[in-house]
Write a protein that holds these residues in place. Structure first.
Motif, PDB file in Angstrom:
ATOM      1  N   PHE A 151       1.119  -1.061   0.047  1.00 35.60           N
ATOM      2  CA  PHE A 151       0.003  -0.009   0.175  1.00 35.60           C
ATOM      3  C   PHE A 151       0.973   1.363  -0.116  1.00 35.60           C
ATOM      4  O   PHE A 151       0.534   2.351  -0.686  1.00 35.60           O
ATOM      5  CB  PHE A 151      -0.837   0.118   1.315  1.00 35.60           C
ATOM      6  CG  PHE A 151      -2.373  -0.647   0.871  1.00 35.60           C
ATOM      7  CD1 PHE A 151      -3.077  -0.067   0.106  1.00 35.60           C
ATOM      8  CD2 PHE A 151      -2.521  -1.903   1.477  1.00 35.60           C
ATOM      9  CE1 PHE A 151      -4.160  -0.709  -0.108  1.00 35.60           C
ATOM     10  CE2 PHE A 151      -3.629  -2.547   1.178  1.00 35.60           C
ATOM     11  CZ  PHE A 151      -4.564  -2.011   0.438  1.00 35.60           C
ATOM     12  N   TYR A 152       2.008   1.160   0.590  1.00 31.70           N
ATOM     13  CA  TYR A 152       2.898   2.195   0.729  1.00 31.70           C
ATOM     14  C   TYR A 152       3.159   2.730  -0.776  1.00 31.70           C
ATOM     15  O   TYR A 152       3.432   3.790  -1.082  1.00 31.70           O
ATOM     16  CB  TYR A 152       4.165   1.986   1.612  1.00 31.70           C
ATOM     17  CG  TYR A 152       5.075   3.109   1.377  1.00 31.70           C
ATOM     18  CD1 TYR A 152       5.038   4.189   2.067  1.00 31.70           C
ATOM     19  CD2 TYR A 152       6.417   2.845   0.749  1.00 31.70           C
ATOM     20  CE1 TYR A 152       6.251   5.215   1.924  1.00 31.70           C
ATOM     21  CE2 TYR A 152       7.359   3.880   0.472  1.00 31.70           C
ATOM     22  CZ  TYR A 152       7.105   5.019   1.309  1.00 31.70           C
ATOM     23  OH  TYR A 152       8.117   5.810   1.310  1.00 31.70           O
ATOM     24  N   ILE A 153       3.723   1.640  -1.595  1.00 32.02           N
ATOM     25  CA  ILE A 153       3.983   1.867  -3.157  1.00 32.02           C
ATOM     26  C   ILE A 153       2.971   2.269  -3.818  1.00 32.02           C
ATOM     27  O   ILE A 153       3.190   3.111  -4.551  1.00 32.02           O
ATOM     28  CB  ILE A 153       4.692   0.527  -3.612  1.00 32.02           C
ATOM     29  CG1 ILE A 153       5.936  -0.011  -2.644  1.00 32.02           C
ATOM     30  CG2 ILE A 153       4.959   0.565  -4.928  1.00 32.02           C
ATOM     31  CD1 ILE A 153       6.589  -1.204  -3.062  1.00 32.02           C
ATOM     32  N   ILE A 154       1.798   1.676  -3.822  1.00 34.25           N
ATOM     33  CA  ILE A 154       0.610   2.099  -4.527  1.00 34.25           C
ATOM     34  C   ILE A 154       0.387   3.365  -4.068  1.00 34.25           C
ATOM     35  O   ILE A 154      -0.028   4.312  -5.258  1.00 34.25           O
ATOM     36  CB  ILE A 154      -0.497   0.878  -4.119  1.00 34.25           C
ATOM     37  CG1 ILE A 154      -0.250  -0.551  -4.605  1.00 34.25           C
ATOM     38  CG2 ILE A 154      -1.750   1.630  -4.897  1.00 34.25           C
ATOM     39  CD1 ILE A 154      -1.357  -1.432  -4.231  1.00 34.25           C
ATOM     40  N   ILE A 155       0.055   3.791  -2.765  1.00 30.13           N
ATOM     41  CA  ILE A 155      -0.550   5.135  -2.519  1.00 30.13           C
ATOM     42  C   ILE A 155       0.558   6.173  -3.247  1.00 30.13           C
ATOM     43  O   ILE A 155       0.328   7.289  -3.697  1.00 30.13           O
ATOM     44  CB  ILE A 155      -0.571   5.245  -1.239  1.00 30.13           C
ATOM     45  CG1 ILE A 155      -1.921   4.348  -0.856  1.00 30.13           C
ATOM     46  CG2 ILE A 155      -0.924   6.707  -0.729  1.00 30.13           C
ATOM     47  CD1 ILE A 155      -2.118   4.321   0.599  1.00 30.13           C
ATOM     48  N   THR A 156       2.055   5.938  -2.868  1.00 29.31           N
ATOM     49  CA  THR A 156       3.157   6.850  -3.482  1.00 29.31           C
ATOM     50  C   THR A 156       2.992   7.112  -4.687  1.00 29.31           C
ATOM     51  O   THR A 156       3.124   8.149  -5.227  1.00 29.31           O
ATOM     52  CB  THR A 156       4.351   6.403  -2.961  1.00 29.31           C
ATOM     53  OG1 THR A 156       4.480   6.163  -1.604  1.00 29.31           O
ATOM     54  CG2 THR A 156       5.453   7.319  -3.488  1.00 29.31           C
ATOM     55  N   VAL A 157       2.795   5.877  -5.583  1.00 29.38           N
ATOM     56  CA  VAL A 157       2.683   5.893  -6.970  1.00 29.38           C
ATOM     57  C   VAL A 157       1.269   6.796  -7.495  1.00 29.38           C
ATOM     58  O   VAL A 157       1.514   7.843  -8.457  1.00 29.38           O
ATOM     59  CB  VAL A 157       2.418   4.778  -7.703  1.00 29.38           C
ATOM     60  CG1 VAL A 157       2.242   4.926  -9.204  1.00 29.38           C
ATOM     61  CG2 VAL A 157       4.065   3.870  -7.692  1.00 29.38           C
ATOM     62  N   LEU A 158       0.166   6.797  -6.891  1.00 27.91           N
ATOM     63  CA  LEU A 158      -1.027   7.388  -7.231  1.00 27.91           C
ATOM     64  C   LEU A 158      -0.867   8.639  -6.935  1.00 27.91           C
ATOM     65  O   LEU A 158      -1.255   9.551  -7.676  1.00 27.91           O
ATOM     66  CB  LEU A 158      -2.220   6.467  -6.396  1.00 27.91           C
ATOM     67  CG  LEU A 158      -2.547   5.216  -6.851  1.00 27.91           C
ATOM     68  CD1 LEU A 158      -3.689   4.687  -6.024  1.00 27.91           C
ATOM     69  CD2 LEU A 158      -3.152   5.306  -8.301  1.00 27.91           C
ATOM     70  N   TYR A 159      -0.318   9.169  -5.557  1.00 37.43           N
ATOM     71  CA  TYR A 159      -0.088  10.447  -5.393  1.00 37.43           C
ATOM     72  C   TYR A 159       0.564  11.335  -6.316  1.00 37.43           C
ATOM     73  O   TYR A 159       0.679  12.551  -6.376  1.00 37.43           O
ATOM     74  CB  TYR A 159       0.348  10.592  -3.805  1.00 37.43           C
ATOM     75  CG  TYR A 159      -0.534  10.891  -3.027  1.00 37.43           C
ATOM     76  CD1 TYR A 159      -1.158  12.081  -2.438  1.00 37.43           C
ATOM     77  CD2 TYR A 159      -1.516   9.674  -2.243  1.00 37.43           C
ATOM     78  CE1 TYR A 159      -2.294  11.946  -1.500  1.00 37.43           C
ATOM     79  CE2 TYR A 159      -2.571   9.733  -1.623  1.00 37.43           C
ATOM     80  CZ  TYR A 159      -2.745  11.047  -0.873  1.00 37.43           C
ATOM     81  OH  TYR A 159      -3.972  11.300  -0.345  1.00 37.43           O
ATOM     82  N   ARG A 160       1.733  10.544  -6.942  1.00 34.51           N
ATOM     83  CA  ARG A 160       2.685  11.279  -7.986  1.00 34.51           C
ATOM     84  C   ARG A 160       1.847  11.355  -9.148  1.00 34.51           C
ATOM     85  O   ARG A 160       2.036  12.606  -9.710  1.00 34.51           O
ATOM     86  CB  ARG A 160       3.843  10.312  -8.323  1.00 34.51           C
ATOM     87  CG  ARG A 160       4.494  10.018  -7.288  1.00 34.51           C
ATOM     88  CD  ARG A 160       5.468  11.185  -7.098  1.00 34.51           C
ATOM     89  NE  ARG A 160       6.482  11.407  -8.266  1.00 34.51           N
ATOM     90  CZ  ARG A 160       7.237  12.317  -8.232  1.00 34.51           C
ATOM     91  NH1 ARG A 160       7.283  13.443  -7.245  1.00 34.51           N
ATOM     92  NH2 ARG A 160       7.927  12.636  -9.219  1.00 34.51           N
ATOM     93  N   PHE A 161       0.770  10.904  -9.619  1.00 33.28           N
ATOM     94  CA  PHE A 161      -0.250  10.793 -10.562  1.00 33.28           C
ATOM     95  C   PHE A 161      -1.053  12.250 -10.305  1.00 33.28           C
ATOM     96  O   PHE A 161      -1.504  12.720 -11.108  1.00 33.28           O
ATOM     97  CB  PHE A 161      -0.937   9.769 -11.002  1.00 33.28           C
ATOM     98  CG  PHE A 161      -0.321   8.927 -11.793  1.00 33.28           C
ATOM     99  CD1 PHE A 161      -0.139   8.935 -13.016  1.00 33.28           C
ATOM    100  CD2 PHE A 161       0.277   7.636 -11.129  1.00 33.28           C
ATOM    101  CE1 PHE A 161       0.544   8.133 -14.067  1.00 33.28           C
ATOM    102  CE2 PHE A 161       0.687   6.666 -11.963  1.00 33.28           C
ATOM    103  CZ  PHE A 161       1.081   6.762 -13.397  1.00 33.28           C
ATOM    104  N   MET A 162      -1.393  12.383  -9.044  1.00 32.30           N
ATOM    105  CA  MET A 162      -2.513  13.313  -8.634  1.00 32.30           C
ATOM    106  C   MET A 162      -1.631  14.556  -8.510  1.00 32.30           C
ATOM    107  O   MET A 162      -2.507  15.572  -8.652  1.00 32.30           O
ATOM    108  CB  MET A 162      -2.854  13.089  -7.040  1.00 32.30           C
ATOM    109  CG  MET A 162      -3.709  11.831  -7.116  1.00 32.30           C
ATOM    110  SD  MET A 162      -4.419  11.250  -5.533  1.00 32.30           S
ATOM    111  CE  MET A 162      -4.823  12.854  -4.757  1.00 32.30           C
TER     112      MET A 162
END
Length: 215
Positions: free
Chosen positions: A13-24
């Protein structure tokens, strides 16, 4: 075994959320709008539930997280194109101190009391309201302050037109009407629809046309 599952889900989840926030997109925590804050809270809750509930599939949390991020990105894109949507979700800056005078009507409208004002002034090492020329409460909740001694360029520039839209609050503040603005723009031989940004300062209007940005 349970400890390993928790560890794996936490890292994932740390990796997923970090990647998604980069897109945001990049925004400081203090600059988060209402939609950004809601999305952040929901993502944190979904991740926590999935980490704690080790018996259910992790995709039951990943799917709604991705949907929330897509909604946020869609709203962010649409708000760039539509000022009304932007104002509805992010709000507009409010002038709390105008030329050294407290704007009590705006403070009441924003449910912002004198203690809040004094606290934020102290945080910027300002001892007294008398030192302030302008204070603007930004949409992030931060107070932007312009001291009297720093006002070397005259009055604070007030936005009159943003992306072709007239700012009625500014017209009321400077005690002008739309007819006055239309007449002034006619003299300048420019249409409102062609204006990207226009501001009022020192009894003058300064205009940036959309075509100027394309050069």
């Amino acid at each position: 075994m349970d400890y390993l599952i928790v560890l794996e889900r936490t890292i994932l989840f740390y990796i997923i959320i970090t990647v998604l926030y980069r897109f945001m997109g990049k925004r400081e925590v203090g600059q988060l709008g209402i939609v950004d804050l809601i999305v952040s809270i929901l993502i944190a809750e979904l991740a926590a539930i999935s980490i704690d509930n080790r018996t259910e599939s992790i995709f039951l949390s990943i799917i709604p997280i991705v949907v929330l991020v897509l909604i946020q990105m869609g709203m962010a894109y649409y708000s760039l194109k539509n000022q009304k949507v932007r104002d509805a979700f992010d709000g507009t800056p409010s002038v709390m101190i105008n030329r050294g005078k407290i704007n009590f009507k705006e403070m009441v409208r924003q449910r912002y009391n004198i203690d809040d004002l004094l606290t934020q002034l102290r945080e910027q090492h300002i001892k007294s309201i008398e030192e302030v020329d302008y204070a603007i409460l930004e949409t992030s909740g931060k107070l932007s302050v312009f001291k009297k001694k720093d006002n070397r360029f005259g009055d604070y520039p007030l936005p009159l037109i943003l992306d072709g839209k007239i700012q009625e609050d500014t017209l009321r503040q400077i005690q002008k009407t739309e007819k006055w603005l239309q007449r002034t723009l006619t003299e300048e031989k420019v249409n409102i629809e062609d204006i990207f940004y226009a501001f009022y300062q020192e009894k003058n209007i300064f205009i940036i046309k959309k075509e100027d940005l394309e050069k």
